[in-house]
Motif scaffolding. Structure first.
Motif, PDB file in Angstrom:
ATOM      1  N   ALA A  42       0.849  -1.201   0.000  1.00 13.40           N
ATOM      2  CA  ALA A  42       0.000   0.000   0.000  1.00 13.40           C
ATOM      3  C   ALA A  42       0.878   1.242   0.000  1.00 13.40           C
ATOM      4  O   ALA A  42       0.822   2.081   0.890  1.00 13.40           O
ATOM      5  CB  ALA A  42      -0.928  -0.023   1.206  1.00 13.40           C
ATOM      6  N   PHE A  43       1.688   1.366  -1.049  1.00 15.53           N
ATOM      7  CA  PHE A  43       2.708   2.410  -1.131  1.00 15.53           C
ATOM      8  C   PHE A  43       2.104   3.777  -1.432  1.00 15.53           C
ATOM      9  O   PHE A  43       1.183   3.901  -2.245  1.00 15.53           O
ATOM     10  CB  PHE A  43       3.696   2.094  -2.246  1.00 15.53           C
ATOM     11  N   CYS A  44       2.676   4.808  -0.834  1.00 13.79           N
ATOM     12  CA  CYS A  44       2.288   6.173  -1.180  1.00 13.79           C
ATOM     13  C   CYS A  44       3.366   7.136  -0.697  1.00 13.79           C
ATOM     14  O   CYS A  44       4.161   6.799   0.174  1.00 13.79           O
ATOM     15  CB  CYS A  44       0.946   6.539  -0.552  1.00 13.79           C
ATOM     16  N   GLY A  45       3.364   8.313  -1.292  1.00 13.95           N
ATOM     17  CA  GLY A  45       4.291   9.345  -0.880  1.00 13.95           C
ATOM     18  C   GLY A  45       3.631  10.397  -0.009  1.00 13.95           C
ATOM     19  O   GLY A  45       4.308  11.253   0.554  1.00 13.95           O
ATOM     20  N   SER A  46       2.327  10.329   0.113  1.00 13.34           N
ATOM     21  CA  SER A  46       1.578  11.368   0.812  1.00 13.34           C
ATOM     22  C   SER A  46       1.962  11.445   2.285  1.00 13.34           C
ATOM     23  O   SER A  46       2.355  10.456   2.892  1.00 13.34           O
ATOM     24  CB  SER A  46       0.084  11.072   0.685  1.00 13.34           C
ATOM     25  N   LYS A  47       1.820  12.654   2.856  1.00 12.01           N
ATOM     26  CA  LYS A  47       2.118  12.866   4.269  1.00 12.01           C
ATOM     27  C   LYS A  47       0.931  12.524   5.150  1.00 12.01           C
ATOM     28  O   LYS A  47       1.063  12.449   6.376  1.00 12.01           O
ATOM     29  CB  LYS A  47       2.497  14.336   4.511  1.00 12.01           C
ATOM     30  N   LEU A  48      -0.243  12.397   4.552  1.00  9.41           N
ATOM     31  CA  LEU A  48      -1.488  12.185   5.291  1.00  9.41           C
ATOM     32  C   LEU A  48      -2.268  11.030   4.655  1.00  9.41           C
ATOM     33  O   LEU A  48      -2.088  10.754   3.470  1.00  9.41           O
ATOM     34  CB  LEU A  48      -2.360  13.460   5.215  1.00  9.41           C
ATOM     35  N   PRO A  49      -3.148  10.398   5.425  1.00  5.79           N
ATOM     36  CA  PRO A  49      -3.991   9.350   4.827  1.00  5.79           C
ATOM     37  C   PRO A  49      -5.149   9.977   4.047  1.00  5.79           C
ATOM     38  O   PRO A  49      -6.305   9.853   4.406  1.00  5.79           O
ATOM     39  CB  PRO A  49      -4.478   8.562   6.043  1.00  5.79           C
ATOM     40  N   ASP A  50      -4.804  10.661   2.970  1.00  4.95           N
ATOM     41  CA  ASP A  50      -5.772  11.434   2.193  1.00  4.95           C
ATOM     42  C   ASP A  50      -5.982  10.782   0.826  1.00  4.95           C
ATOM     43  O   ASP A  50      -5.642   9.614   0.626  1.00  4.95           O
ATOM     44  CB  ASP A  50      -5.291  12.879   2.071  1.00  4.95           C
ATOM     45  N   ALA A  51      -6.552  11.546  -0.100  1.00  4.91           N
ATOM     46  CA  ALA A  51      -6.838  10.976  -1.424  1.00  4.91           C
ATOM     47  C   ALA A  51      -5.558  10.532  -2.119  1.00  4.91           C
ATOM     48  O   ALA A  51      -5.519   9.470  -2.737  1.00  4.91           O
ATOM     49  CB  ALA A  51      -7.589  12.004  -2.278  1.00  4.91           C
ATOM     50  N   GLN A  52      -4.496  11.332  -2.027  1.00  6.66           N
ATOM     51  CA  GLN A  52      -3.236  10.929  -2.657  1.00  6.66           C
ATOM     52  C   GLN A  52      -2.787   9.573  -2.139  1.00  6.66           C
ATOM     53  O   GLN A  52      -2.433   8.671  -2.910  1.00  6.66           O
ATOM     54  CB  GLN A  52      -2.136  11.962  -2.395  1.00  6.66           C
ATOM     55  N   ALA A  53      -2.789   9.431  -0.813  1.00  7.10           N
ATOM     56  CA  ALA A  53      -2.360   8.171  -0.202  1.00  7.10           C
ATOM     57  C   ALA A  53      -3.176   7.012  -0.763  1.00  7.10           C
ATOM     58  O   ALA A  53      -2.640   5.941  -1.075  1.00  7.10           O
ATOM     59  CB  ALA A  53      -2.513   8.254   1.315  1.00  7.10           C
ATOM     60  N   ALA A  54      -4.472   7.222  -0.899  1.00  5.46           N
ATOM     61  CA  ALA A  54      -5.351   6.132  -1.325  1.00  5.46           C
ATOM     62  C   ALA A  54      -5.216   5.830  -2.815  1.00  5.46           C
ATOM     63  O   ALA A  54      -5.209   4.666  -3.216  1.00  5.46           O
ATOM     64  CB  ALA A  54      -6.792   6.477  -0.974  1.00  5.46           C
ATOM     65  N   TYR A  55      -5.114   6.862  -3.651  1.00  3.10           N
ATOM     66  CA  TYR A  55      -4.897   6.602  -5.088  1.00  3.10           C
ATOM     67  C   TYR A  55      -3.627   5.775  -5.270  1.00  3.10           C
ATOM     68  O   TYR A  55      -3.607   4.778  -5.977  1.00  3.10           O
ATOM     69  CB  TYR A  55      -4.687   7.908  -5.868  1.00  3.10           C
ATOM     70  N   GLU A  56      -2.552   6.265  -4.680  1.00  5.01           N
ATOM     71  CA  GLU A  56      -1.261   5.611  -4.887  1.00  5.01           C
ATOM     72  C   GLU A  56      -1.280   4.181  -4.327  1.00  5.01           C
ATOM     73  O   GLU A  56      -0.803   3.237  -4.957  1.00  5.01           O
ATOM     74  CB  GLU A  56      -0.144   6.449  -4.259  1.00  5.01           C
ATOM     75  N   SER A  57      -1.862   4.028  -3.139  1.00  4.06           N
ATOM     76  CA  SER A  57      -1.899   2.708  -2.512  1.00  4.06           C
ATOM     77  C   SER A  57      -2.767   1.748  -3.308  1.00  4.06           C
ATOM     78  O   SER A  57      -2.412   0.583  -3.502  1.00  4.06           O
ATOM     79  CB  SER A  57      -2.435   2.826  -1.085  1.00  4.06           C
ATOM     80  N   SER A  58      -3.899   2.237  -3.737  1.00  3.33           N
ATOM     81  CA  SER A  58      -4.820   1.365  -4.463  1.00  3.33           C
ATOM     82  C   SER A  58      -4.218   0.936  -5.799  1.00  3.33           C
ATOM     83  O   SER A  58      -4.343  -0.229  -6.199  1.00  3.33           O
ATOM     84  CB  SER A  58      -6.137   2.100  -4.658  1.00  3.33           C
ATOM     85  N   ASN A  59      -3.562   1.858  -6.480  1.00  4.81           N
ATOM     86  CA  ASN A  59      -2.849   1.471  -7.716  1.00  4.81           C
ATOM     87  C   ASN A  59      -1.903   0.314  -7.430  1.00  4.81           C
ATOM     88  O   ASN A  59      -1.826  -0.658  -8.175  1.00  4.81           O
ATOM     89  CB  ASN A  59      -2.031   2.647  -8.262  1.00  4.81           C
ATOM     90  N   SER A  60      -1.181   0.439  -6.338  1.00  4.32           N
ATOM     91  CA  SER A  60      -0.143  -0.537  -6.034  1.00  4.32           C
ATOM     92  C   SER A  60      -0.741  -1.851  -5.522  1.00  4.32           C
ATOM     93  O   SER A  60      -0.258  -2.937  -5.862  1.00  4.32           O
ATOM     94  CB  SER A  60       0.815   0.078  -5.019  1.00  4.32           C
ATOM     95  N   LEU A  61      -1.801  -1.780  -4.738  1.00  2.33           N
ATOM     96  CA  LEU A  61      -2.447  -3.003  -4.240  1.00  2.33           C
ATOM     97  C   LEU A  61      -3.054  -3.801  -5.392  1.00  2.33           C
ATOM     98  O   LEU A  61      -2.897  -5.024  -5.474  1.00  2.33           O
ATOM     99  CB  LEU A  61      -3.537  -2.659  -3.218  1.00  2.33           C
ATOM    100  N   ASN A  62      -3.749  -3.118  -6.274  1.00  2.13           N
ATOM    101  CA  ASN A  62      -4.360  -3.806  -7.411  1.00  2.13           C
ATOM    102  C   ASN A  62      -3.294  -4.455  -8.286  1.00  2.13           C
ATOM    103  O   ASN A  62      -3.446  -5.596  -8.735  1.00  2.13           O
ATOM    104  CB  ASN A  62      -5.191  -2.812  -8.242  1.00  2.13           C
ATOM    105  N   MET A  63      -2.243  -3.706  -8.528  1.00  2.00           N
ATOM    106  CA  MET A  63      -1.137  -4.223  -9.339  1.00  2.00           C
ATOM    107  C   MET A  63      -0.501  -5.442  -8.659  1.00  2.00           C
ATOM    108  O   MET A  63      -0.120  -6.401  -9.335  1.00  2.00           O
ATOM    109  CB  MET A  63      -0.169  -3.055  -9.537  1.00  2.00           C
ATOM    110  N   GLY A  64      -0.428  -5.408  -7.339  1.00  6.22           N
ATOM    111  CA  GLY A  64       0.129  -6.555  -6.617  1.00  6.22           C
ATOM    112  C   GLY A  64      -0.688  -7.818  -6.836  1.00  6.22           C
ATOM    113  O   GLY A  64      -0.147  -8.895  -7.079  1.00  6.22           O
ATOM    114  N   LEU A  65      -1.994  -7.673  -6.756  1.00 11.74           N
ATOM    115  CA  LEU A  65      -2.847  -8.851  -6.993  1.00 11.74           C
ATOM    116  C   LEU A  65      -2.683  -9.346  -8.426  1.00 11.74           C
ATOM    117  O   LEU A  65      -2.501 -10.547  -8.660  1.00 11.74           O
ATOM    118  CB  LEU A  65      -4.314  -8.488  -6.735  1.00 11.74           C
ATOM    119  N   MET A  66      -2.743  -8.429  -9.384  1.00  9.28           N
ATOM    120  CA  MET A  66      -2.762  -8.822 -10.796  1.00  9.28           C
ATOM    121  C   MET A  66      -1.396  -9.315 -11.286  1.00  9.28           C
ATOM    122  O   MET A  66      -1.314  -9.982 -12.313  1.00  9.28           O
ATOM    123  CB  MET A  66      -3.169  -7.634 -11.681  1.00  9.28           C
ATOM    124  N   SER A  67      -0.339  -8.943 -10.576  1.00  5.06           N
ATOM    125  CA  SER A  67       0.996  -9.336 -11.034  1.00  5.06           C
ATOM    126  C   SER A  67       1.414 -10.685 -10.465  1.00  5.06           C
ATOM    127  O   SER A  67       2.527 -11.138 -10.726  1.00  5.06           O
ATOM    128  CB  SER A  67       2.026  -8.260 -10.691  1.00  5.06           C
TER     129      SER A  67
END
Lengths: 515, 515
Positions: free
Chosen positions: B349-374
């Motif tokens: 659930a990777f992200c660069g954001s400083k807060l658990p905000d939309a950035q954190a969730a976009y980045e994490s979700s991209n990475s989580l989905n990719m983890g499953l599919m890869s």
């Protein structure tokens, strides 16, 4: 892609609209529609596909579909060989699929700026913004009814969004304009504030006719009759019901060779069964019937296999977004669309959240990624959707639109040219070195990595000094910046004048109606 | 899956630990590790794979890898047939791949509660929490140095998270405990506050030995020698460098038949080339060398093909997360791992954001989905990661952990049993009806849809009345609820006493060291 090149040349040579667009002085950077260099994820095996396809034929033949308040449609179905009982149309096995064969596998939707025309189908993905919300939200104004001013601002943001290929349709409902007249103002906004392709009105057949007339002013009447310049959204009243309003709009567009998305509207558990395979069966039956009907109106009319799919929270009845079951339906429907040889519309930046927060982003990102991987060709709602589609959010519009860049990057896939292999760089750097300064990095870094235009990449201390802004606050600033930088694309004043006159005439021809 | 059943029976019969765990009175609901019923997304074509594999062999032979401060390792490599020049090991084409053949394609990591043992490899995906942050953050306490109290709270949250299969390792760095002693407290927390599988210490070889000793107290010495009870993280100092500390820890674990993730640590553009194919070449070369070395230590030692991959913002030098290039590397590395026949670790659930905000969730979700599919088999950092891994966030931990349920749902894929087909429901409801009350829905709704345990599904008015809480606020409440409900799993007091005595003895045997 020779067809595409041909159609581009045709558009350029195709008359005044193209030449006028080319004189436009300001040209914002817009990415070309996505051409995938990655495979689709296919969740259905051959056996499941065959079961679902056979069951869909059973649904059409045995249960049938309703075409309500539409005697002409019933007559067309009778002539085509269906059995009509009351408003129920029973379609013999194989007939609907046979009728679908005349629908094109791909088509060009022309924009008035031919550089922004899109090719819908094949391995492509065209991204369009949110559609339909009666409310808007931004951090400063909160949640409120949408107005025409909001609508225009969303069109401007869409025009300036690099990764958005399409201006969309009802980006929000301008509730300060009469229901029977707002389509005129909405179309005028798309036609004049942007030069990207757009959608027509579907809320009454006469408004679809107005859309065709305004497009004829913009593109020239001959051009519109010979080319597709609008892609419009025809929702099916799931389960299995085709109402006269939507079918009336479809009839107008199909007759005029304009594209329609034939789209079941599924909240799983409410408008379709609670299972993935059951929902896919119903979706396929509905699309087969709707697309077949479009081809009865005009064989060869461009259509898209649509699937709007959400699941439901069985505790509260609320639709839920970014859920695994909706994703599985979307993946499966993509396979069914490709088997039918039709372009596919699904997915979007869907969420149930009330705010552009982490929930909104998790749910949207799940759905955006699934849209890319499921082979979607036209993605409506790809930015700006909030609160189950009740709200168009300014902040979420620019956050989502930025994330669309991720989809562009993923779709590139992996190439293995000499430069890609980077063996010289690995040799140059060697064990324990670093790549920041090496020749290969210097030569390639500019195009190497996607970079967000809105998210925060700053060191913690700098970020804290600048006010510890969250994504919503960064997005608020970006919305202001984009709207401040906006410059309207050039449009021939004579065309603009003709559009204005048409609108004025139509507006005075009937009294305002609300609701 | 007979091997798995066998290993479960073995675990149950395997001694005191299993029987002790079965006496545990409180049993929180934990989902079984994911067994995928969906395909992997494969981005590399055969030609690209062959180029990358050939180039990796060239890297190993021509450029070589460094094993620093480790004469014994150099000697092993010499004996295996490599050419050693200084600390540089040149591995002849094919040798490393040949040595990798003794590594198992899958293995069981036993938990002290045998119901929570995990099978790593094949089509499975095991989810573990964030690893390594020196800071923690929550809404009330802000960002601060992590303490042992924080560590214990994360272990408790992990224990109570339904979709987390693994307790992880350094869920945060307990900076209030001496560097040379904190591993003892961390292991004790995993062993006593949770009954899920866990990771060992790698920061010094002696700490790896302590990990094995404590595991031997927990599971019994014989059990540990014959079974894998820890999976630990061995980072490669990319590019192409294997340092003595990490290799020393690997040596301890391999000798004791404990699993190691052999993991290049890639910030693309800094530790690897800026291209996907170039990065994959280096990742493969590094894993080949590292896994081969583990097999020189003990043929058959369980290892995982690791790939920690982020890209870089070339403007600021900051690592960036959820980016398309990192995803493409992750997809490609999955293919390379499967070709090698090794379990695969990547994503989070990777992200660069400083807060658990939309950035954190976009980045994490991209990475989580990719983890499953890869096709990832072991996903570290699957919840709690914030600010590029500098911060473990309590709110993000529960938000991410909830999203892991989406991965479980997606992985189920689509089945087409009679019940799934739902033809009776479609017949019962018919055109224009609705499914909420039909028999099929009533019979199946409870298991039909994944439902978040933390996100907001309420009507707008109710949500506004309750304070218009965003995801972070909802997560704060959930963290408090979970920690309030926490009940420690049963552990034999004699084992607990033995662990305490071991720790006390080790702590008094050397002075505190910080840094």
């Amino acid at each position: 892609m020779p067809e595409q090149e041909q159609s581009r040349r045709r558009a350029r040579g195709g008359g005044g609209a193209a030449r006028r667009a080319e004189r436009s002085a300001v040209n914002f950077d817009t990415a070309k529609y996505i051409e995938r260099n990655i495979p689709n994820l296919e969740v259905l095996n051959e056996e499941a596909i065959e079961i679902i396809e056979a069951n869909a034929e059973t649904v059409l033949e045995e249960i049938g579909v309703n075409f309500t308040d539409n005697p002409a449609a019933l007559q067309l179905w009778r002539e085509a060989g269906a059995t009509v009982v009351g408003e129920r149309v029973h379609i013999p096995r194989g007939l609907a699929r046979k009728l679908c064969e005349t629908a094109p596998a791909r088509f060009t939707q022309h924009a008035r700026n031919p550089e922004r025309s899109v090719e819908i189908g094949g391995r492509n993905l065209v991204l369009a913004p949110v559609y339909g919300p009666p409310f808007v939200r931004d951090a400063e104004g909160g949640r409120r009814y949408a107005t025409m001013e909001d609508f225009r601002n969303f069109v401007k943001l869409g025009y300036m969004s690099k990764y958005l290929h399409h201006s969309g349709g009802t980006v929000c409902e301008p509730t300060d304009v009469a229901v029977n007249k707002r389509h005129l103002d909405m179309l005028y906004a798309h036609m004049t504030l942007s030069d990207k392709p757009f959608m027509g009105s579907v809320t009454e057949p006469v408004r679809a006719e107005d859309s065709v007339k305004m497009a004829s002013i913009l593109f020239g009447e001959d051009f519109v009759q010979n080319n597709t310049v609008m892609t419009s959204l025809i929702n099916i009243n799931s389960p299995l019901t085709f109402d006269a309003t939507m079918m009336g709009a479809l009839e107008v567009y199909a007759k005029n060779n304009q594209a329609a998305i034939i789209s079941p509207f599924i909240v799983g558990g409410a408008m379709a069964p609670v299972t993935v395979a059951g929902t896919l069966t119903q979706v396929l039956a509905e699309v087969l019937a709707g697309v077949a009907y479009s081809q009865l109106i005009r064989p060869g009319a461009p259509v898209i296999f649509g699937a709007f799919v959400t699941s439901i929270d069985m505790n509260s009845g609320a639709p839920t977004f970014g859920t695994p079951e909706a994703s599985l339906v979307t993946y499966g429907a993509g396979q069914l669309a490709r088997r039918l040889g039709l372009p596919y519309r699904s997915a979007g930046a869907f969420c149930g959240s009330k705010l552009p927060d982490a929930q909104a982003a998790y749910e949207s990102s799940n759905s955006l990624n699934m849209g890319l991987m499921s082979g979607v060709n036209f993605m409506l709602h790809s930015c700006g959707w909030l609160e189950g589609g009740l709200v168009a959010s300014f902040e979420k519009f620019v956050l989502d639109a930025d994330q669309l860049g991720v989809l562009h990057g993923l779709a590139k896939g992996v190439t293995a040219s000499e430069t890609d292999q980077a063996m010289d760089a690995i040799r140059e750097v060697g064990p324990g070195g670093h790549y920041l300064g090496c020749n290969h990095t210097q030569a390639n870094f500019k195009s190497a990595f996607w970079r967000s235009d809105v998210l925060d990449y700053k060191p913690y201390e700098q970020w804290a000094d600048e006010g510890s802004r969250d994504s919503q606050a960064l997005a608020t600033a970006r919305v202001k910046k984009l709207l401040g930088d906006y410059v309207q694309p050039y449009l021939d004043p004579a065309v603009d004048q003709a559009l204005k006159e048409f609108i004025a005439e139509r507006k005075t021809s009937e009294p305002d109606a609300f609701g």
